[in-house]
Design a protein around this motif. Structure first.
Motif, short mmCIF file in Angstrom:
data_model
loop_
_atom_site.label_atom_id
_atom_site.label_comp_id
_atom_site.label_asym_id
_atom_site.label_seq_id
_atom_site.Cartn_x
_atom_site.Cartn_y
_atom_site.Cartn_z
N ASP A 28 -39.96 28.81 68.27
CA ASP A 28 -40.94 29.88 68.53
C ASP A 28 -40.67 31.10 67.67
OD1 ASP A 28 -42.56 28.59 70.43
OD2 ASP A 28 -41.15 29.08 72.04
N ALA A 29 -39.40 31.50 67.60
CA ALA A 29 -39.06 32.70 66.84
C ALA A 29 -39.35 32.52 65.35
CB ALA A 29 -37.58 33.04 67.05
N ALA A 31 -41.47 30.37 63.95
CA ALA A 31 -42.92 30.24 63.70
C ALA A 31 -43.56 31.60 63.52
CB ALA A 31 -43.58 29.48 64.85
N ASN A 32 -43.05 32.60 64.24
CA ASN A 32 -43.62 33.95 64.15
C ASN A 32 -43.23 34.68 62.87
OD1 ASN A 32 -44.98 33.87 66.61
ND2 ASN A 32 -43.17 34.49 67.76
N THR A 33 -42.29 34.15 62.11
CA THR A 33 -41.91 34.79 60.84
C THR A 33 -42.82 34.39 59.70
OG1 THR A 33 -40.41 33.02 60.12
CG2 THR A 33 -39.48 34.77 61.55
N GLY A 34 -43.58 33.32 59.87
CA GLY A 34 -44.45 32.86 58.80
C GLY A 34 -43.87 31.76 57.93
N VAL A 90 -46.92 24.97 67.21
CA VAL A 90 -46.82 26.33 66.65
C VAL A 90 -47.12 26.35 65.15
CG1 VAL A 90 -45.23 27.11 68.43
CG2 VAL A 90 -44.32 26.12 66.31
N ALA A 244 -38.31 37.16 58.46
CA ALA A 244 -39.65 37.74 58.39
C ALA A 244 -39.81 38.61 57.16
CB ALA A 244 -39.94 38.54 59.66
#
Length: 337
Positions: A28-29, A31-34, A90, A244
């Motif tokens: 999850d973490a 996936a949020n960085t791109g 994700v 990120a």
């Protein structure tokens, strides 16, 4: 995978410490960085190791042997299927490095999308054939391998019809700048004419940014929640926030490389050049008949109110035709041609 030129792969490896919950938190973490893909290592202790395997780094307070460590890193086939499903949910590609033929079977059942071959497995042709039989793309790391060894493995995989990519990698944790080997990116590209990238263990974002600027098509690095965490790779990893930042930087480098500047044409700066460029002026009162020297001249904004400053050599030694006041612009009418 997202439609981008540079494929960015964040590797969890053993940062989960054998905890399935922590592993899913990483997905999850990240996936949020791109990032485009999340990479794992798939270990089956009895198939890949033995009691004779030494520790690379004597870091463990809870594992008596390296075999015990790999045993603690295992997940069941059902858990691996859940990991793959989470990656799909994700929007990141599910990539893993197998360390045994049995691990390949496990990953196939889970639905792995791409295989990464660690540099310690480059000479393991038994494993390479097992991976090749899956028909999945393969990313080959060059870390501990010579060109002769890479030649053999690349040829072996290509004969089996595998879609191969290759990464420059230095097996050092963390890797110092003098060990990055950025030159090898181009050498690999020229030698094999394959998609080429960079696998990083520096523990900072700079190596991957440099590799992106050098033309790397794939970037891979280790991820960790905090570099003070337990584990052999923590200090050589990037934190989530660093990742990120790295992704943003890589995408900007990517955009820059896709839009080369044309220094043969600067028409779009014509208005700005009129503001910032300068005209010749005199820096003191000068009487008519004075012979101009270099020390009489200054350049003042804007352009177009006098002779261009770039033409100052043309007026030196010429006579002024009228009295000039300090800071007057110098025009063609003011000098005797």
């Amino acid at each position: 995978m997202k439609n981008t030129t540079i494929k960015i792969i964040a590797e969890i490896a053993q940062a989960h410490e054998g905890s399935l919950g922590i592993l899913h938190s990483y997905i999850d973490a990240l996936a949020n960085t791109g990032v485009d893909a999340v990479k794992f290592q798939t270990h089956i202790a009895h198939a890949e190791s033995s009691a004779y395997e030494p520790f690379r780094v004597n870091f463990s307070y809870e594992d008596a042997t390296r075999y015990d460590y790999w045993k603690r890193m295992e997940f069941t086939p059902e858990q691996w299927a859940g990991i793959a499903a989470h990656c799909r949910e994700v929007g990141v590609e599910f990539v893993s490095s197998p360390f045994s033929n049995a691990a390949v079977d496990l990953l196939e059942s889970a639905g792995v999308q791409c295989y990464k071959i660690g540099s310690g497995e480059v000479n393991n042709l038994l494993l390479l054939e097992k991976v090749a039989r899956t028909g999945k793309p393969v990313i080959l790391s060059s870390g501990m391998s010579s060109f002769a060894e890479l030649d053999r493995s690349v040829e072996f995989l290509q004969k089996l019809g595998v879609d191969v990519s290759i990464l420059q990698c230095t097996t050092a944790y963390p890797t110092r700048p003098e060990e990055w080997g950025l030159n090898v990116i181009g050498e690999l590209k020229e030698r094999y004419a394959l998609p080429t990238g960079f696998s990083d263990h520096s523990g900072e974002i700079f190596a991957c940014l440099a590799a992106a600027a050098c033309g790397a098509e794939i970037l891979e690095f280790h991820a960790v929640f905090d570099k003070r965490m337990f584990g052999p790779d923590a200090k050589a990893s990037l934190t989530i926030d660093e990742i990120a930042t790295l992704v943003r930087g890589v995408r900007q480098i990517e955009t820059a490389r896709e839009h080369p500047a044309d220094k043969t044409n600067n028409d779009r700066f014509e208005e700005l050049k009129g503001i910032f460029e300068k005209s010749l002026a005199v820096n003191k009162d000068l009487p008519a008949g004075h012979i101009l020297t270099y020390d009489d001249l200054e350049a003042k904004k804007p352009k177009g109110y006098g002779i261009d400053a770039s033409k100052y050599e043309d007026v030196i030694g010429k006579m002024v035709t009228r009295d000039l006041q300090q800071w007057d612009f110098l025009t063609p009418e003011d000098i005797d041609e």
